[in-house]
Design an enzyme around this catalytic site. Sequence first.
Site, PDB file in Angstrom:
ATOM      1  N   LYS A   1       0.857  -1.184   0.000  1.00 21.01           N
ATOM      2  CA  LYS A   1       0.000   0.000   0.000  1.00 21.01           C
ATOM      3  C   LYS A   1       0.892   1.231   0.000  1.00 21.01           C
ATOM      4  CE  LYS A   1      -1.745   2.821   2.884  1.00 21.01           C
ATOM      5  NZ  LYS A   1      -1.795   4.049   2.031  1.00 21.01           N
TER       6      LYS A   1
ATOM      7  N   CYS B   1      13.513  10.885   6.717  1.00 23.89           N
ATOM      8  CA  CYS B   1      13.462  10.438   8.104  1.00 23.89           C
ATOM      9  C   CYS B   1      14.830  10.501   8.767  1.00 23.89           C
ATOM     10  CB  CYS B   1      12.896   9.026   8.186  1.00 23.89           C
ATOM     11  SG  CYS B   1      13.795   7.806   7.216  1.00 23.89           S
TER      12      CYS B   1
ATOM     13  N   GLU C   1       9.714  15.673  15.236  1.00 21.48           N
ATOM     14  CA  GLU C   1      10.443  15.596  13.983  1.00 21.48           C
ATOM     15  C   GLU C   1      10.003  16.754  13.095  1.00 21.48           C
ATOM     16  OE1 GLU C   1      11.467  12.162  10.640  1.00 21.48           O
ATOM     17  OE2 GLU C   1       9.525  12.124  11.678  1.00 21.48           O
TER      18      GLU C   1
ATOM     19  N   GLU D   1       9.856   1.159  10.589  1.00 22.53           N
ATOM     20  CA  GLU D   1      10.854   2.180  10.275  1.00 22.53           C
ATOM     21  C   GLU D   1      10.183   3.532  10.457  1.00 22.53           C
ATOM     22  OE1 GLU D   1      13.218   3.916   6.451  1.00 22.53           O
ATOM     23  OE2 GLU D   1      12.832   1.763   6.468  1.00 22.53           O
TER      24      GLU D   1
END
Length: 526
Positions: free
Chosen positions: A166, A275, A374, A241
């Site tokens: 997906k 990331c 983040e 992750e």
Amino acid sequence: MPEVKAPEIAVVSPATLARVGCVAATEPAELEEILAEARHAQGLWEREPFATRSALLRRVAHEIVADDVALARLIVDETGKPLAEAYTHDLLVAVEELMWLANRLESVLAQKRLPFPQLVLKQKRGWVSHEPVGVVGVISPWNFPLGLPLTQVATAVAAGNAVVLKPSELTPLTGARIEALFRRAGAPAGLVRVVHGHGESVGAALVGHRQIDALVFTGSTEVGRIVGRRAGERLCPATLELGGKDPMLVLDDADLDRAVAGALWGSFANCGQVCSGIERIYVHRSLHDAFVERFVDGARRLRIGDGRDPGIELGPLISEEQRDRVEALVGDAIAHGAELLTGGTRPSTGLPGWFHEPTILSGEPASARLRDEELFGPVVTVVSIDNDMSAVRLANDSRFALGASIWTRDVARGRELARQVRAGSVWLNDHLYSFGAGQAPWGGRGASGVGRTHGRQGLESLSHVKFTDSDRGWIAPGWWYPYSDRVVDGFRGVLGGLHADGPTARLKALSAHRRGLAHLVRKALS
């Protein structure tokens, strides 16, 4: 009755806001059919020899190379990233991973002999093998729409699994190309399938479906917690992750020019939507002012615009929502005492897209949101440090632990500090590059995730490890029934004779328990 079409997911260029295309969302009934097809395909695929798996992966790599122009253009249209990054971050990463897997999967996954050095097990022969887990669900983000999901899909296929992918609803067109690439390369029907939809619907259905045997999720820490919890409820293994907030440590002996160049790329590549991008820079005070001056100047020189222009270095953020979030984090940091050195506004590009200037802040106030969140945008903080220990302390002062980099001319010094930094990967005088090296494991700790993708570890994580042995049955194990005082005495002799401290003690144990040892021998040969 008129035919009812599935809801469409439209794709808009984040640079021009022009419509790029659309896909049909996957309906629940269709998902069931896809999973059943994947299950059937996997049962056949796992019987294929390693050479067949390798050949398929090589053909997929060749399909990417043959269609590179169209693929790169599609990636740029969907994400807005510069054309150079579509090649380096997506196409090249994908092909390198495919070729590494094709060349090494047999050496990693082939059955291996397991020796038995134990004296009491000398009649045994053992092997360790890797079996496929079954059908793997891969849920991937939009920032590397080819390079990231394709490496995970390819790893699963290399391990003998089928995959249902997906992709992000923001980049479904590139995601759909992954299924097409495998199909054109001759993959069995159903081996690699792509489903489309939002995380709350199709993504949640994959995570909870009984036909999914393992999950690989890449995304935010918050969603990762939900995925991990739901997978855990049915004991489905999940590789997560998640986010990152990578530190860059610039020591007093660093090559200043290289450090500045690395900081520019590591902080602003893909408009900071990485990331493992650099979000925190700690510079020794002896280099701080010179570093900041050159860093700010370099950021102001970056060319911002439509990524289809080969000279563009900074594209837009992926969505208006993402830009609003970045602006809010910058504003909050300034309100709490951070100093804006450059950027912080929307540039004049002549385009209607969601652009944001590369932004450098001095300081990271303890009360600011960016200390714990983040950024995931073209924003980085710079802080002066006094010594190596303060650099390590600040680097580790985060709930994230994905990557980190250390910049120094002294490799031994850098490696020692790398040992002390809490992260999944630590690089010296570079940042992030190992994601494109198939042999290097990838993953983080803490809020940055669980498990590893890539490399030997990635292949093993999508396999069941099985031990099997062979015994001709000529010797009866001494630990079988019946028990007696002679059996206990014999195993006291085995314990001391093999593991007592020093030759004298071992000989003493053998002598003291010789009658029990003789009984074990007779029992074994009976």
